[in-house]
Design a protein around this motif. Sequence first.
Motif, PDB file in Angstrom:
ATOM      1  N   ALA A 233      -1.960  13.626  -7.310  1.00  0.00           N
ATOM      2  CA  ALA A 233      -2.268  12.292  -6.798  1.00  0.00           C
ATOM      3  C   ALA A 233      -1.316  11.912  -5.672  1.00  0.00           C
ATOM      4  O   ALA A 233      -1.724  11.316  -4.660  1.00  0.00           O
ATOM      5  CB  ALA A 233      -2.186  11.265  -7.924  1.00  0.00           C
ATOM      6  N   SER A 234      -0.037  12.257  -5.821  1.00  0.00           N
ATOM      7  CA  SER A 234       0.932  11.962  -4.767  1.00  0.00           C
ATOM      8  C   SER A 234       0.662  12.796  -3.522  1.00  0.00           C
ATOM      9  O   SER A 234       0.778  12.314  -2.393  1.00  0.00           O
ATOM     10  CB  SER A 234       2.356  12.214  -5.275  1.00  0.00           C
ATOM     11  N   CYS A 236      -2.128  13.743  -2.486  1.00  0.00           N
ATOM     12  CA  CYS A 236      -3.366  13.289  -1.834  1.00  0.00           C
ATOM     13  C   CYS A 236      -3.119  12.264  -0.732  1.00  0.00           C
ATOM     14  O   CYS A 236      -4.061  11.851  -0.049  1.00  0.00           O
ATOM     15  CB  CYS A 236      -4.323  12.708  -2.871  1.00  0.00           C
ATOM     16  N   LEU A 407      -4.963   4.381  -3.299  1.00  0.00           N
ATOM     17  CA  LEU A 407      -5.965   3.957  -4.288  1.00  0.00           C
ATOM     18  C   LEU A 407      -7.231   3.469  -3.581  1.00  0.00           C
ATOM     19  O   LEU A 407      -8.345   3.833  -3.938  1.00  0.00           O
ATOM     20  CB  LEU A 407      -5.384   2.848  -5.168  1.00  0.00           C
ATOM     21  N   VAL A 461      -5.641   9.111  -9.765  1.00  0.00           N
ATOM     22  CA  VAL A 461      -4.730   8.221  -9.038  1.00  0.00           C
ATOM     23  C   VAL A 461      -4.547   6.918  -9.797  1.00  0.00           C
ATOM     24  O   VAL A 461      -3.422   6.402  -9.929  1.00  0.00           O
ATOM     25  CB  VAL A 461      -5.274   7.947  -7.614  1.00  0.00           C
ATOM     26  N   LYS A 465      -0.822   6.202 -11.182  1.00  0.00           N
ATOM     27  CA  LYS A 465      -0.084   5.297 -10.305  1.00  0.00           C
ATOM     28  C   LYS A 465      -0.207   3.826 -10.683  1.00  0.00           C
ATOM     29  O   LYS A 465       0.509   2.990 -10.125  1.00  0.00           O
ATOM     30  CB  LYS A 465      -0.556   5.482  -8.853  1.00  0.00           C
TER      31      LYS A 465
END
Length: 680
Positions: A233-234, A236, A407, A461, A465
């Motif tokens: 996710a980071s 991305c 997001l 995500v 997050k």
Amino acid sequence: MFNVPQALKRLVIGKAMRSEELGETLLPKRLALPIFASDPLSSVAYATQEILLVLTVGGTAFLYLTPWVAAGVVLLMAVVVMSYRQVVHAYPSGGGSYEVVSKNLGDNAGLVVAASLLVDYVMTVAVSVASGVDNIISAMPSLADYRVELAVAFVVLLAAMNLRGVRESGKAFAAPTYLFIGGILLMVVTGFVKVLSGHTPVASSAGMGIIPVDGKDTLAGLGLLMLGLRAFASGCTALTGVEAISNGVPAFRAPKSKNAASTMSVMGITAVVMFVGITALSLITKVHYVDDACQLTGVPGDCKTFAQPTVIAQLAASIFGGDQSILFYLIQAVTALVLILAANTAFNGFPLLASILAQHRYLPRQMHTRGDRLAFSNGIIALAVVAGGLLVLYKADVTSLIHLYILGVFTSFTLSQIGMVKHWNRTLATEADSAVRAAAQRSRVINGFGAVVTALVLVIVLITKFTQGAWLAVVAAVVLWVMMRGIRRHYDTVAEELAVDDPHAESVRPSRVHGIVLVSKLHKPTLRALGYAQAFRPDSLEAVTVSVEKDATRELESQWDEYDLQVPLKVLDSPYREITKPVVGYVRTIRRTSPRDAIAVFIPEYVVGHWWEHLLHNQSALWLKSRLLFTPGVMVISVPWQLSSAGRADHPSRRAPGSVRRGEPAVRSEHEKIPAPENA
């Protein structure tokens, strides 16, 4: 007379352009790439860093996951780029994800995308600028205390450049973007040549150990999976800004769709090559990058004051020879510059999207207005103000800001791909040509796969997050969605109320027109207002004054009789020294007595020429006007008298009576009751 504000404005944004010059601002591909793709291209400078930041919570134990996480990011980048190429061809009008979703999934879903993208554009500016400042500080640690000031200054500079117009900002930002691409590719190639020749570079942090966060070094099963997903996710963040090209199709030269699609392909390939190269070299050179420098062992000095060099800085130092090499400083300079200029993607995407939303009545109409240089100036200024506020609030800290990021962009990715699947379904239901159907089926497969993948990433995500700060971005998007619905509701209500149902009934003349001239003193502005009022030939006309001081009122009545003005003077008592309330009450009394009559209120005013002169007069006339404007059947007519200070070269005697130049200073009312008499 020399106008200082106008001169400064021209110095900053340049000479105003005519509307018909809009075509001259269209972009060739070589300028469109740095303008619309600087964000995804530059994000490779910190995407690898963000992956390492997450995986090192367990020490070095989980760095073996880095290639797999990076491979997932590369696959996702390829899917998203291919998917948006379909959007560019199918919807070339520039609405991008918002247009796709609105037309295929409905207005409410379209507003979800719009709100998400607007929030994400703000975060793009904040994160890009903060990351750029980080790289500057890596090269010059002495600037660490001025982090916030530098970040805000760069936002102001970017806004000023974009106010000069899209083409001008593209010319200014093209060279740094291409220098960054060339510098990173040179670093990657040089690094691999050294590895193949047996002289493997070693990062400055390679000899530092990493202390795992308590309990994180023993993760297994679900915990390890969640760590990998969080790292993915980071990573991305490398995809942020990919959709900007689809929003900016109208800014390309013809053929617009083809040029936009080509630019998107070049952007995707270049970003993937740089990201893969940086990630591979980070593993080879054993770069260690952690959230808290006190996690590192062997740190020189106090770990609390130790500023970790960025991943790019460590790679450049190990490959080119540290701070003794010109190429090291070149890489740092162009990386910092392009990260700051990456915010330019948002400075183009945000105003364009805001303009479309304003055109659809979801944002204030001012957002659709082009400025002197044919850019959407109000959107640029709004973005700069909000992003600057975030940088101050979060002290320009990338780690804090990054959790609010990406997001929104994956929300728009997912919904736009679902919308495109519906678009191709509709095409297949009506199209008979076999070649067109085959192309539509291929496109549907691409968009369908893209929808599944981006939806999965969105869930990842959101889960990884949300508690780290992403909930703020969700709240901001929800608030923005509600606000846009409210704005549209207001505009719809106004349009419905103003719509003409019966032209004959609604254009009927009032039975009578009652004229009222407001008077405070008998001087030239008052006499001009009386003359104008008489020229309108109302059915009845009277002058009205409010008695605040008895002596002044008696003097006015005496002068009125002496001049024999043929207009009756009515005096309204005001025991509490108010002006507005007696006038409004008198006007409403006339309306109640004769509801079919119209009342025209003439207010004599004079125009002052200097800002400091405004401070010498009260604002009672503005309040009086605002109250009268809320009274049905009442028209407020200003009769200006220009003082000589309002323009030496344009004296009142040389102008048509009552005329006012464009850009003329503000008007002040002569209906201002103050104890001392004023000279006209």
